[in-house]
Design a protein around this motif. Structure first.
Motif, PDB file in Angstrom:
ATOM      1  N   GLU A   6      -1.792  13.594   7.848  1.00 50.29           N
ATOM      2  CA  GLU A   6      -1.583  12.389   7.056  1.00 50.29           C
ATOM      3  C   GLU A   6      -2.187  12.549   5.665  1.00 50.29           C
ATOM      4  O   GLU A   6      -3.168  13.274   5.479  1.00 50.29           O
ATOM      5  CB  GLU A   6      -2.229  11.167   7.722  1.00 50.29           C
ATOM      6  CG  GLU A   6      -1.760  10.852   9.124  1.00 50.29           C
ATOM      7  CD  GLU A   6      -2.647  11.483  10.172  1.00 50.29           C
ATOM      8  OE1 GLU A   6      -2.680  10.999  11.315  1.00 50.29           O
ATOM      9  OE2 GLU A   6      -3.338  12.481   9.848  1.00 50.29           O
ATOM     10  N   SER A   7      -1.617  11.841   4.718  1.00 48.56           N
ATOM     11  CA  SER A   7      -2.160  11.788   3.361  1.00 48.56           C
ATOM     12  C   SER A   7      -1.715  10.485   2.721  1.00 48.56           C
ATOM     13  O   SER A   7      -0.842   9.782   3.247  1.00 48.56           O
ATOM     14  CB  SER A   7      -1.670  12.983   2.530  1.00 48.56           C
ATOM     15  OG  SER A   7      -0.258  12.962   2.410  1.00 48.56           O
ATOM     16  N   GLY A   8      -2.343  10.174   1.592  1.00 49.76           N
ATOM     17  CA  GLY A   8      -1.922   9.003   0.827  1.00 49.76           C
ATOM     18  C   GLY A   8      -2.818   7.790   0.952  1.00 49.76           C
ATOM     19  O   GLY A   8      -2.572   6.773   0.301  1.00 49.76           O
ATOM     20  N   GLY A   9      -3.841   7.871   1.777  1.00 44.63           N
ATOM     21  CA  GLY A   9      -4.742   6.734   1.900  1.00 44.63           C
ATOM     22  C   GLY A   9      -5.589   6.558   0.650  1.00 44.63           C
ATOM     23  O   GLY A   9      -5.593   7.395  -0.249  1.00 44.63           O
ATOM     24  N   SER A  17       0.140  -1.866  -3.082  1.00 44.16           N
ATOM     25  CA  SER A  17       0.958  -1.033  -2.199  1.00 44.16           C
ATOM     26  C   SER A  17       0.374   0.365  -2.078  1.00 44.16           C
ATOM     27  O   SER A  17      -0.325   0.840  -2.983  1.00 44.16           O
ATOM     28  CB  SER A  17       2.392  -0.916  -2.744  1.00 44.16           C
ATOM     29  OG  SER A  17       3.033  -2.169  -2.810  1.00 44.16           O
ATOM     30  N   LEU A  18       0.670   0.989  -0.972  1.00 42.07           N
ATOM     31  CA  LEU A  18       0.342   2.390  -0.740  1.00 42.07           C
ATOM     32  C   LEU A  18       1.466   3.013   0.061  1.00 42.07           C
ATOM     33  O   LEU A  18       2.119   2.321   0.855  1.00 42.07           O
ATOM     34  CB  LEU A  18      -0.964   2.550   0.046  1.00 42.07           C
ATOM     35  CG  LEU A  18      -2.293   2.476  -0.670  1.00 42.07           C
ATOM     36  CD1 LEU A  18      -3.438   2.568   0.341  1.00 42.07           C
ATOM     37  CD2 LEU A  18      -2.433   3.557  -1.723  1.00 42.07           C
ATOM     38  N   ARG A  19       1.677   4.305  -0.134  1.00 46.54           N
ATOM     39  CA  ARG A  19       2.623   5.036   0.708  1.00 46.54           C
ATOM     40  C   ARG A  19       1.895   6.177   1.390  1.00 46.54           C
ATOM     41  O   ARG A  19       1.365   7.071   0.721  1.00 46.54           O
ATOM     42  CB  ARG A  19       3.803   5.575  -0.093  1.00 46.54           C
ATOM     43  CG  ARG A  19       4.899   6.133   0.818  1.00 46.54           C
ATOM     44  CD  ARG A  19       6.137   6.577   0.073  1.00 46.54           C
ATOM     45  NE  ARG A  19       5.993   7.905  -0.494  1.00 46.54           N
ATOM     46  CZ  ARG A  19       7.016   8.730  -0.702  1.00 46.54           C
ATOM     47  NH1 ARG A  19       8.248   8.351  -0.393  1.00 46.54           N
ATOM     48  NH2 ARG A  19       6.828   9.930  -1.258  1.00 46.54           N
ATOM     49  N   HIS A  80       7.180   8.820   6.153  1.00 41.71           N
ATOM     50  CA  HIS A  80       6.398   7.999   5.229  1.00 41.71           C
ATOM     51  C   HIS A  80       6.215   6.594   5.796  1.00 41.71           C
ATOM     52  O   HIS A  80       7.102   6.059   6.461  1.00 41.71           O
ATOM     53  CB  HIS A  80       7.103   7.900   3.881  1.00 41.71           C
ATOM     54  CG  HIS A  80       7.350   9.220   3.234  1.00 41.71           C
ATOM     55  ND1 HIS A  80       6.338   9.979   2.682  1.00 41.71           N
ATOM     56  CD2 HIS A  80       8.488   9.934   3.061  1.00 41.71           C
ATOM     57  CE1 HIS A  80       6.850  11.082   2.188  1.00 41.71           C
ATOM     58  NE2 HIS A  80       8.148  11.093   2.413  1.00 41.71           N
ATOM     59  N   LEU A  81       5.083   6.019   5.492  1.00 45.12           N
ATOM     60  CA  LEU A  81       4.822   4.618   5.809  1.00 45.12           C
ATOM     61  C   LEU A  81       4.584   3.904   4.488  1.00 45.12           C
ATOM     62  O   LEU A  81       3.550   4.120   3.847  1.00 45.12           O
ATOM     63  CB  LEU A  81       3.612   4.479   6.732  1.00 45.12           C
ATOM     64  CG  LEU A  81       3.251   3.055   7.130  1.00 45.12           C
ATOM     65  CD1 LEU A  81       4.334   2.456   8.018  1.00 45.12           C
ATOM     66  CD2 LEU A  81       1.892   3.016   7.856  1.00 45.12           C
ATOM     67  N   GLN A  82       5.537   3.098   4.077  1.00 44.37           N
ATOM     68  CA  GLN A  82       5.406   2.315   2.853  1.00 44.37           C
ATOM     69  C   GLN A  82       4.755   0.988   3.190  1.00 44.37           C
ATOM     70  O   GLN A  82       5.281   0.236   4.019  1.00 44.37           O
ATOM     71  CB  GLN A  82       6.775   2.086   2.209  1.00 44.37           C
ATOM     72  CG  GLN A  82       6.734   1.257   0.939  1.00 44.37           C
ATOM     73  CD  GLN A  82       6.022   1.965  -0.202  1.00 44.37           C
ATOM     74  OE1 GLN A  82       6.229   3.157  -0.430  1.00 44.37           O
ATOM     75  NE2 GLN A  82       5.173   1.232  -0.924  1.00 44.37           N
ATOM     76  N   MET A  83       3.646   0.720   2.560  1.00 45.36           N
ATOM     77  CA  MET A  83       2.879  -0.499   2.850  1.00 45.36           C
ATOM     78  C   MET A  83       2.813  -1.346   1.590  1.00 45.36           C
ATOM     79  O   MET A  83       2.241  -0.922   0.574  1.00 45.36           O
ATOM     80  CB  MET A  83       1.474  -0.138   3.324  1.00 45.36           C
ATOM     81  CG  MET A  83       1.463   0.837   4.506  1.00 45.36           C
ATOM     82  SD  MET A  83      -0.189   1.127   5.173  1.00 45.36           S
ATOM     83  CE  MET A  83      -0.969   1.927   3.777  1.00 45.36           C
TER      84      MET A  83
END
Length: 121
Positions: A6-9, A17-19, A80-83
């Motif tokens: 995982e990455s992007g935190g 927003s974060l992805r 991807h998890l788009q938040m």
């Protein structure tokens, strides 16, 4: 060997927003579904968004409906998890996992190391 990374935190203000990305190797999306889970301090790990390998089954936690979406790039073996519209209660370590696409933690055999998401108020 099945691997998920995982990455992007990071740290984001409420409403932002974060992805997150989950880079996978050692398997095909035809073989395993993907689940995104999270674990907040002092709480059990819970399912967030999951989908099965054939897209027949899936799960979306009520708490993230309308805010989080999942996408899959099969060419890059990445999910991807788009938040969006993040809330302080979304603060947790987020994990991706390979398995049946259900929301149950115990159904998954392969896990990434997790990435921290912190939402400030």
């Amino acid at each position: 060997e099945v691997q998920l990374v995982e990455s992007g935190g990071g740290l984001v203000q409420a409403g932002g927003s974060l992805r997150l990305s989950c880079a996978t190797s050692g398997f095909s999306f035809d073989d395993y579904g993907i689940g995104w889970f999270r674990q907040a301090p002092g709480k059990q790990r819970e399912g967030v968004l999951c989908f099965s390998s054939d897209d027949e089954d899936g799960y979306v936690a009520d708490s993230v409906k309308g805010r989080f979406t999942i996408s899959r790039d099969s060419d890059k073996n990445t999910v991807h998890l788009q938040m969006n519209s993040l809330k302080p209660e979304d603060t947790a370590v987020y994990y991706c996992a390979a398995g049946p696409g259900s929301s149950s933690v115990r159904d998954y055999d392969y896990w990434g190391q997790g990435t921290q998401v912190t939402v400030s108020s």
